[in-house]
Design a protein around this motif. Structure first.
Motif, mmCIF file in Angstrom:
data_model
loop_
_atom_site.group_PDB
_atom_site.id
_atom_site.type_symbol
_atom_site.label_atom_id
_atom_site.label_comp_id
_atom_site.label_asym_id
_atom_site.label_seq_id
_atom_site.Cartn_x
_atom_site.Cartn_y
_atom_site.Cartn_z
ATOM 1 N N LEU A 139 48.794 38.921 31.435
ATOM 2 C CA LEU A 139 49.822 39.504 32.298
ATOM 3 C C LEU A 139 51.195 38.901 32.033
ATOM 4 N N ARG A 140 51.222 37.630 31.704
ATOM 5 C CA ARG A 140 52.487 36.936 31.461
ATOM 6 C C ARG A 140 52.959 37.043 30.017
ATOM 7 N N GLN A 141 52.106 37.643 29.160
ATOM 8 C CA GLN A 141 52.367 37.665 27.717
ATOM 9 C C GLN A 141 52.612 36.235 27.233
ATOM 10 N N SER A 181 56.316 36.704 43.017
ATOM 11 C CA SER A 181 56.341 37.010 41.588
ATOM 12 C C SER A 181 54.958 37.379 41.077
ATOM 13 N N GLU A 182 53.958 36.653 41.558
ATOM 14 C CA GLU A 182 52.581 36.899 41.116
ATOM 15 C C GLU A 182 52.082 38.251 41.633
ATOM 16 N N ALA A 183 52.402 38.585 42.881
ATOM 17 C CA ALA A 183 51.997 39.874 43.432
ATOM 18 C C ALA A 183 52.639 41.015 42.650
ATOM 19 N N ARG A 184 53.896 40.860 42.316
ATOM 20 C CA ARG A 184 54.579 41.885 41.515
ATOM 21 C C ARG A 184 53.934 42.008 40.137
ATOM 22 N N ARG A 185 53.570 40.896 39.556
ATOM 23 C CA ARG A 185 52.945 40.903 38.232
ATOM 24 C C ARG A 185 51.610 41.648 38.257
ATOM 25 N N HIS A 186 50.868 41.490 39.348
ATOM 26 C CA HIS A 186 49.554 42.125 39.467
ATOM 27 C C HIS A 186 49.618 43.521 40.081
ATOM 28 N N GLY A 187 50.785 43.920 40.589
ATOM 29 C CA GLY A 187 50.861 45.172 41.322
ATOM 30 C C GLY A 187 50.084 45.102 42.616
ATOM 31 N N ALA A 188 50.127 43.935 43.277
ATOM 32 C CA ALA A 188 49.343 43.680 44.483
ATOM 33 C C ALA A 188 50.262 43.559 45.693
ATOM 34 N N PRO A 189 49.753 43.865 46.892
ATOM 35 C CA PRO A 189 50.532 43.601 48.108
ATOM 36 C C PRO A 189 50.618 42.105 48.375
#
Length: 264
Positions: free
Chosen positions: A174-176, A25-33
């Motif tokens: 990022l989480r608003q 979930s965190e990777a998706r939030r950051h646009g990270a692999p």
């Protein structure tokens, strides 16, 4: 979007799978692999059965590969589109995980485990990683997040808190989510050292609380009502007071805790 990966350790336990979910979930939030790693542990007193063509090490390594497969499947349930890499590594788990944090956006580990040897090792592994990794370390506990839309951050030394505050404000943005800053500046309504952060993150709603009571107890209590609790780690190695607060918070937190190393 960032090329730095979110790295997560998987050991087959329910807690590590929860850490994988959080990391995905965190990777998706950051646009990270996302990078998932597993480190097989062979107890030093165990020896292969000479009547078998397979050694104990073979069995444990195969089990770790199965853990990786399960972790990949779980991550794809959360974020199927994520760029994903897996590694089956060898060595001392604490040091291997710590080394994998070099160049990572963050390193995610489970707080505890229920599986045999892992149950004995992981507590010390997560503490070691949190105290030594060069990137932020997120320790994911057994409590499941319920979406509080709040991030909490503890500031013990405002002169050494830039990295901790940057991480906390980024996560809130990022989480608003709203951000609660817990500090000890009782002599100011709005501490001057927070003003620049207000200006840099105008979209983040910030509230403050002056810490009254034992810092670890106060911080741990907020972990139950926050999606993420952020605490700092001083640059000096093994400061007894900070290490004690870290250990107490990690032991009693009821949600994910990010430990952010101070800037060099």
């Amino acid at each position: 979007m960032t090329t730095k990966p979110v790295v997560v350790g998987a050991d087959g336990s329910p807690q590590s799978l929860r850490a994988v979910e959080w990391a995905a979930s965190e990777a998706r939030r950051h646009g990270a692999p996302l990078r998932i790693i597993s480190v097989p542990v062979l107890p030093p007193r165990m020896r292969p059965d000479i009547s078998s063509t397979r050694t104990v090490a073979d069995v444990i390594r195969d089990e770790s590969a199965a853990w990786l497969d399960a972790a990949v499947a779980r991550s794809k349930e959360i974020a199927p589109e994520l760029p994903l890499d897996t590694s089956l590594l060898s060595g001392a788990p604490a040091q291997v995980l710590t080394d994998c944090g070099v160049g990572a956006l963050m390193l995610v580990v489970g707080a505890s485990s229920t599986s045999g040897l892992a149950s004995m090792l992981l507590g010390s592994v997560s503490r070691y990683v949190a105290q030594h990794a060069t990137c932020p370390v997120v320790v994911v506990g057994q409590e499941k997040s319920t979406g509080h839309r709040k991030v909490a951050v503890g500031v013990s030394d405002r002169h050494d808190a830039a990295a901790t505050l940057a991480f906390a404000f980024d996560e809130a943005a990022l989480r608003q989510a709203d951000l609660l800053v817990i500090h000890s500046s009782a002599d100011e309504e709005v501490p001057a050292w927070l003003t620049d952060w207000y200006e840099k993150y105008p979209g983040v709603t910030v509230s403050q609380q002056v810490c009254q009571g034992h810092p670890a107890r106060v911080l741990a209590s907020h972990s139950a009502s926050a999606d993420l609790l952020v605490i700092g780690r001083h640059g000096a190695p093994h400061p007894a007071d900070v290490g004690g607060i870290q250990r107490a918070v990690l032991s009693h937190a009821r949600g994910p805790v990010a430990v952010v190393p101070a800037e060099d």
